[in-house]
Design an enzyme around this catalytic site. Structure first.
Site, PDB file in Angstrom:
ATOM      1  N   HIS A 103     -10.135  15.183  -5.757  1.00 14.57           N
ATOM      2  CA  HIS A 103     -11.111  14.087  -5.117  1.00 14.57           C
ATOM      3  C   HIS A 103     -11.414  13.161  -6.147  1.00 14.57           C
ATOM      4  O   HIS A 103     -11.334  11.894  -5.917  1.00 14.57           O
ATOM      5  CB  HIS A 103     -12.371  14.729  -4.685  1.00 14.57           C
ATOM      6  CG  HIS A 103     -11.925  15.691  -3.378  1.00 14.57           C
ATOM      7  ND1 HIS A 103     -12.537  15.070  -2.161  1.00 14.57           N
ATOM      8  CD2 HIS A 103     -11.468  16.778  -3.158  1.00 14.57           C
ATOM      9  CE1 HIS A 103     -12.064  16.260  -1.221  1.00 14.57           C
ATOM     10  NE2 HIS A 103     -11.429  17.170  -1.824  1.00 14.57           N
ATOM     11  N   ASP A 137     -16.457   9.452  -0.857  1.00 13.92           N
ATOM     12  CA  ASP A 137     -15.708  10.556  -0.466  1.00 13.92           C
ATOM     13  C   ASP A 137     -16.006  10.912   0.897  1.00 13.92           C
ATOM     14  O   ASP A 137     -16.748  10.663   1.431  1.00 13.92           O
ATOM     15  CB  ASP A 137     -15.839  11.754  -1.367  1.00 13.92           C
ATOM     16  CG  ASP A 137     -14.908  12.910  -1.341  1.00 13.92           C
ATOM     17  OD1 ASP A 137     -13.752  12.841  -1.928  1.00 13.92           O
ATOM     18  OD2 ASP A 137     -14.849  13.670  -0.436  1.00 13.92           O
TER      19      ASP A 137
END
Ligand code: BUP
Length: 454
Positions: A18, A115
């Site tokens: 991520h 995210d």
């Protein structure tokens, strides 16, 4: 009046997979003259993440780091043994603490990019700050389609063993991230809470490119997957950056002396650990393939607790054989440099999305061996578009044992396939076009900055 730079806050979640695309996006935005604030959750889960963040911040001292001290999770919520999922949840529950530090930033923020596991909590922040909220989706457009459709999917229908995603096709339930099938898991909750709110975002950025997923991207943007999605903007391939890697050059020196496309590179990402039995089978498979190999071994989920040496993990006898033909490492390697080396002709990969895009960028065919999460959906994509091959019957790497002999045979197939090599080279050519000045990536980023600076 003074003209403010466009100021963007980047808000990644836990895990290298991520973090990496956020830092690559940061690098791109800097080249387009943005001012950036990076929100770093403290403490990070792995040393790989903290090292990467410090290398990034020393390379770009002009970036503001906003240290975000997250609240510990109450044990009653902690119904998972995955340290990365626990961190996702801890970050989500602490987001309100960012309200005042973000509103105090100067110049004021023009946009926040969060995210995908933070959508619902970040939307509350950006509503208060009155700025646009974008998400960076850190996997394939195919996976995003499933994510977008998930709130509408009849997951619990026992009579069906697959999910039909409009415009995409059927995805077998066995290919879905396994924790999604566990009721009340943290992962399932994130998927439904954040998935339900994607229409409220101002846009979704995705490390994807038309050459690989053009049809899916078009379907997403034409309302064919679900209606009313904000723009889905392909900004891929996000380019690997110099700051990402420490100077570990031993593997590169070794490759320098080997013939073109003679080496298979095996690495299974930063989040999964193979069992001892599987590690031994991988070792014997590499030896039996007859090819030279560069293998990164990982036997712990989180690197902070990784103490044992290679000899201990692999076993002395096998280690001796391995050393005759290949290089075995148990440390962070410069993956993009390895994939870009002319001696490397194939990549055995877990199919983490960053790795897949790096393989495409360097034109290296993949032997897909998904281990967890979105990786099986990515593996299906790899096989469909011909970037590589996927042995479906291997199932999840975390659940089935693949024998060395079988692996060795598949490695030969991978390394000898002219068709895969040609197709991978095509993706590389398209990727290079996309990242040229004035190419699709440039134009996409310019378009976003244009919107943010209004
Ligand atoms: Br391990 C390792 N060197 O030794 P993915 C990884 N990487 O450069 P993940 C190295 O980390 P999920 C190493 O090039 C890629 O950019 C690699 O991201 C780099 O997989 C990144 O491929 C790893 O997306 O997570 O981290 O296992 O599958 O959850 O995205």
């Amino acid at each position: 009046p003074s003209v403010h730079q466009t100021h963007v806050a980047l808000f990644p979640s836990a895990g290298i997979g991520h973090l990496v695309p956020f830092l690559r996006l940061a690098n791109t935005l800097l080249r387009h003259n943005c001012k950036l604030t990076l929100i770093t959750s403290q403490p990070p889960v792995s040393s790989a993440e903290s090292h990467l963040i410090s290398r990034f911040l020393s390379a770009f001292p002009q970036i503001t780091e906003l240290k975000f001290h997250i609240l510990p999770l109450h044990p009653s919520i902690a119904n998972s043994d995955d340290p990365f999922f626990l961190q996702f949840e801890a970050i989500r529950r602490s987001v309100h603490l960012l309200n005042s530090p973000l509103s105090a930033l100067s110049p004021p923020l023009s946009a926040l990019v969060c995210d995908v596991t933070l959508i619902s909590s970040a939307l509350q922040l950006t509503a208060t700050l009155n700025i646009p909220n974008y998400a960076l989706f850190t996997s394939s457009a195919r996976m995003f389609s499933f994510f977008a459709y998930y709130p509408f999917a009849k997951m619990s229908d026992p009579s069906s063993d697959s999910i039909r995603v409009p415009a995409i096709g059927s995805i077998p339930k066995t290919s879905l991230p396994p924790p999604l099938l566990v009721n009340n898991s943290i992962f399932q909750k994130i998927f439904s809470q954040d998935g339900q709110r994607i229409k409220e975002l101002n846009g979704i950025l995705i490390n994807a490119m038309d050459a690989m997923e053009g049809d899916t991207l078009t379907a997403l943007n034409n309302g064919k997957v679900i209606n009313g999605l904000p723009p889905v903007v392909p900004i891929g391939p996000l380019l690997p950056c110099d700051f990402e890697n420490p100077d570990a050059k031993s593997s590169i020196k070794w490759l320098d002396n080997l013939p073109p496309r003679s080496v298979v590179f095996a690495s299974f990402g930063s989040r999964t650990a193979a069992s001892r039995d599987q590690i031994k089978e991988i070792g014997s498979g590499l030896v039996s393939s007859g090819y030279r190999f560069l293998w990164v071994v990982k036997d712990k989920v989180v690197d902070k607790e990784d103490k044992e040496g290679l000899e201990e993990i692999v076993g002395e006898e096998l280690m001796k054989k391995l050393k005759e033909k290949g290089m075995v490492l148990k440390e962070w390697v410069n993956q993009e440099e390895i994939l870009g080396h002319r001696a490397v002709g194939g990549f055995i990969s877990h199919c983490g999305w960053n790795s897949v895009m790096e393989a495409a960028l360097k034109g290296v065919p993949v032997l897909a061996w998904p281990q967890i999460g979105d990786q099986m959906i990515n593996a299906e994509l790899i096989a469909t578009i011909g970037l590589g091959m996927w042995v479906e019957k291997w199932g999840w790497g975390q659940k089935c044992l693949v024998k060395g002999e079988e692996l060795g045979g598949r490695i030969k197939e991978l390394m000898e396939s002219e068709a895969l090599r040609k197709q991978a080279a095509k993706f590389r050519d398209e990727a290079i076009k996309a990242v040229e000045v004035g190419g699709s990536c440039d134009r996409a980023i310019e378009g976003l900055i244009g919107k943010w600076s209004k």
